[in-house]
Design an enzyme around this catalytic site. Structure first.
Site, PDB file in Angstrom:
ATOM      1  N   ASP A   1       0.835  -1.203   0.000  1.00 17.29           N
ATOM      2  CA  ASP A   1       0.000   0.000   0.000  1.00 17.29           C
ATOM      3  C   ASP A   1       0.875   1.261   0.000  1.00 17.29           C
ATOM      4  OD1 ASP A   1      -2.280   1.500   0.036  1.00 17.29           O
ATOM      5  OD2 ASP A   1      -2.654   1.273   2.178  1.00 17.29           O
TER       6      ASP A   1
ATOM      7  N   ARG B   1      -0.566   9.153 -10.216  1.00 20.42           N
ATOM      8  CA  ARG B   1      -0.654   7.931  -9.399  1.00 20.42           C
ATOM      9  C   ARG B   1      -0.025   6.731 -10.080  1.00 20.42           C
ATOM     10  NH1 ARG B   1      -3.939   7.411  -5.171  1.00 20.42           N
ATOM     11  NH2 ARG B   1      -4.336   5.237  -5.688  1.00 20.42           N
TER      12      ARG B   1
ATOM     13  N   ILE C   1      -6.726  -5.255   7.286  1.00 19.79           N
ATOM     14  CA  ILE C   1      -6.433  -6.435   6.468  1.00 19.79           C
ATOM     15  C   ILE C   1      -6.971  -6.280   5.038  1.00 19.79           C
ATOM     16  CG2 ILE C   1      -6.850  -8.946   6.305  1.00 19.79           C
ATOM     17  CD1 ILE C   1      -5.018  -8.100   8.599  1.00 19.79           C
TER      18      ILE C   1
ATOM     19  N   LEU D   1      11.475 -20.548  -4.812  1.00 22.19           N
ATOM     20  CA  LEU D   1      10.532 -19.624  -4.172  1.00 22.19           C
ATOM     21  C   LEU D   1       9.209 -19.692  -4.932  1.00 22.19           C
ATOM     22  CD1 LEU D   1       9.860 -17.086  -2.303  1.00 22.19           C
ATOM     23  CD2 LEU D   1      10.580 -15.703  -4.232  1.00 22.19           C
TER      24      LEU D   1
ATOM     25  N   GLY E   1      -0.001   5.395  -4.461  1.00 20.60           N
ATOM     26  CA  GLY E   1      -0.631   6.659  -4.858  1.00 20.60           C
ATOM     27  C   GLY E   1      -0.054   7.828  -4.077  1.00 20.60           C
TER      28      GLY E   1
ATOM     29  N   HIS F   1       2.500   3.407  -9.058  1.00 21.12           N
ATOM     30  CA  HIS F   1       2.335   1.963  -9.281  1.00 21.12           C
ATOM     31  C   HIS F   1       3.549   1.400 -10.027  1.00 21.12           C
ATOM     32  CE1 HIS F   1      -1.557   2.031  -7.531  1.00 21.12           C
ATOM     33  NE2 HIS F   1      -2.138   2.726  -8.498  1.00 21.12           N
TER      34      HIS F   1
HETATM   35  C1  FPP Z   1      -2.047   0.127  -3.277  1.00 17.81           C
HETATM   36  O1  FPP Z   1      -1.571   1.464  -3.310  1.00 17.81           O
HETATM   37  C2  FPP Z   1      -1.503  -0.613  -4.409  1.00 17.81           C
HETATM   38  C3  FPP Z   1      -2.239  -1.190  -5.408  1.00 17.81           C
HETATM   39  C4  FPP Z   1      -3.698  -1.126  -5.440  1.00 17.81           C
HETATM   40  C5  FPP Z   1      -1.597  -1.867  -6.543  1.00 17.81           C
HETATM   41  C6  FPP Z   1      -0.374  -2.691  -6.249  1.00 17.81           C
HETATM   42  C7  FPP Z   1       0.293  -2.960  -7.540  1.00 17.81           C
HETATM   43  C8  FPP Z   1       1.626  -2.896  -7.778  1.00 17.81           C
HETATM   44  C9  FPP Z   1       2.617  -2.666  -6.718  1.00 17.81           C
HETATM   45  C10 FPP Z   1       2.154  -3.023  -9.161  1.00 17.81           C
HETATM   46  C11 FPP Z   1       2.174  -4.399  -9.757  1.00 17.81           C
HETATM   47  C12 FPP Z   1       2.726  -5.466  -8.918  1.00 17.81           C
HETATM   48  C13 FPP Z   1       2.952  -6.739  -9.341  1.00 17.81           C
HETATM   49  C14 FPP Z   1       3.329  -7.792  -8.350  1.00 17.81           C
HETATM   50  C15 FPP Z   1       2.832  -7.178 -10.726  1.00 17.81           C
HETATM   51  P1  FPP Z   1      -2.610   2.659  -3.393  1.00 17.81           P
HETATM   52  O2  FPP Z   1      -2.780   3.052  -4.820  1.00 17.81           O
HETATM   53  O3  FPP Z   1      -3.870   2.285  -2.698  1.00 17.81           O
HETATM   54  O4  FPP Z   1      -1.859   3.775  -2.598  1.00 17.81           O
HETATM   55  P2  FPP Z   1      -2.506   4.954  -1.761  1.00 17.81           P
HETATM   56  O5  FPP Z   1      -3.165   4.320  -0.572  1.00 17.81           O
HETATM   57  O6  FPP Z   1      -1.309   5.775  -1.378  1.00 17.81           O
HETATM   58  O7  FPP Z   1      -3.442   5.691  -2.671  1.00 17.81           O
END
Ligand code: FPP
Length: 238
Positions: free
Chosen positions: A13, A26, A184, A124, A16, A30
């Site tokens: 997390d 944003r 969670i 792994l 963004g 990612h």
């Molecule tokens: C949460 O951050 C993250 C996600 C919803 C996406 C996670 C995806 C990746 C890390 C990229 C791809 C990964 C793989 C393994 C292929 P958020 O956008 O909710 O952040 P925020 O809470 O700061 O807005």
């Protein structure tokens, strides 16, 4: 740092917020998050962790703006396409958990071919959670039991576990959530029953081997009792 962790699960997390703090879109967050995911796979392997589960896209993430959802998918397709050779050569077996039926046939096909290429690896096991929701997983497992006419007498915790997407893995020893939230978020609801939970304010793109080692050191200080007393498990704590 070596660890006693067999299965590490991560809620990645903060992408963004990482981007917003740098004045970037944003999606850039990612993209950096995907880089952090690549690093953590290597770091986990170097620490003899056998199973790593990454929450990449939840069943609730569809509610994000369309451009962000599309951007995330093209990032994940790129991740899979670019990484598969390297992962295969470094002994990593890739799995996907979640309900894939909502994805385009093209993405489903790419995923299947990718999984097939790495299926003989054992160093792994990397499980990527895609369109994953813990409640949805449990509902799908229950439907599977009912559709197969399994009698209630034959439903046990153990037999139920074999119906879950994670049937090939032990339950996580440690869950790490980055980004400063303490929840969670519908991740591995069944499997986290006795998992140690570690929350860190570090935003996911900044998570690196040093922050991983902090989490591992914290895990090392925990006494896992699985419902028993401190005396029973030998640590002497009340
Ligand atoms: C949460 O951050 C993250 C996600 C919803 C996406 C996670 C995806 C990746 C890390 C990229 C791809 C990964 C793989 C393994 C292929 P958020 O956008 O909710 O952040 P925020 O809470 O700061 O807005």
């Amino acid at each position: 740092m070596q660890s006693r962790i067999n299965h590490l699960a991560i809620i990645m997390d903060g992408n963004g917020r990482w981007a917003q703090r740098q004045g970037l879109p944003r999606l850039k967050g990612h993209e950096m998050g995907a880089r952090a995911a690549k690093r953590i796979v290597e770091d986990a392997k170097a620490r003899s962790i056998k199973y790593l589960t990454l929450y990449a896209f939840s069943s609730e993430n569809w509610n994000r703006p369309r451009e962000e959802v599309e951007g995330l998918f093209s990032l994940m397709e790129r991740f899979i396409a670019e990484e598969v050779d390297r992962l295969r050569q470094s002994g990593i077996c890739i799995h996907v958990i979640g309900d894939l039926s909502r994805f385009s046939l093209r993405l489903q096909d790419t995923i299947r071919r990718t999984l097939d290429e790495t299926k003989d690896n054992t160093d792994l096991h990397l499980a990527i959670a895609l369109n994953y929701g813990g409640r949805d997983e449990i509902v799908r497992a229950v439907k599977g039991l009912m559709q197969n006419g399994v009698s209630p007498d034959d439903v046990t915790e153990q037999s139920f576990s074999t119906r879950l997407d994670t049937s090939f893995m032990p339950d996580p020893d440690l869950l790490v959530r980055t980004g400063g939230e303490w929840r969670i978020s519908n991740f591995l609801l069944w499997q986290l029953a006795y998992t140690e939970l570690y929350f860190t304010p570090t935003l996911w793109p900044d998570f690196d081997s040093a922050t991983l080692d902090e989490a591992i050191a914290w895990f090392g200080s925990r006494q896992r009792r699985f419902g028993m007393t401190g005396e029973q498990v030998g640590g002497g704590r009340p």
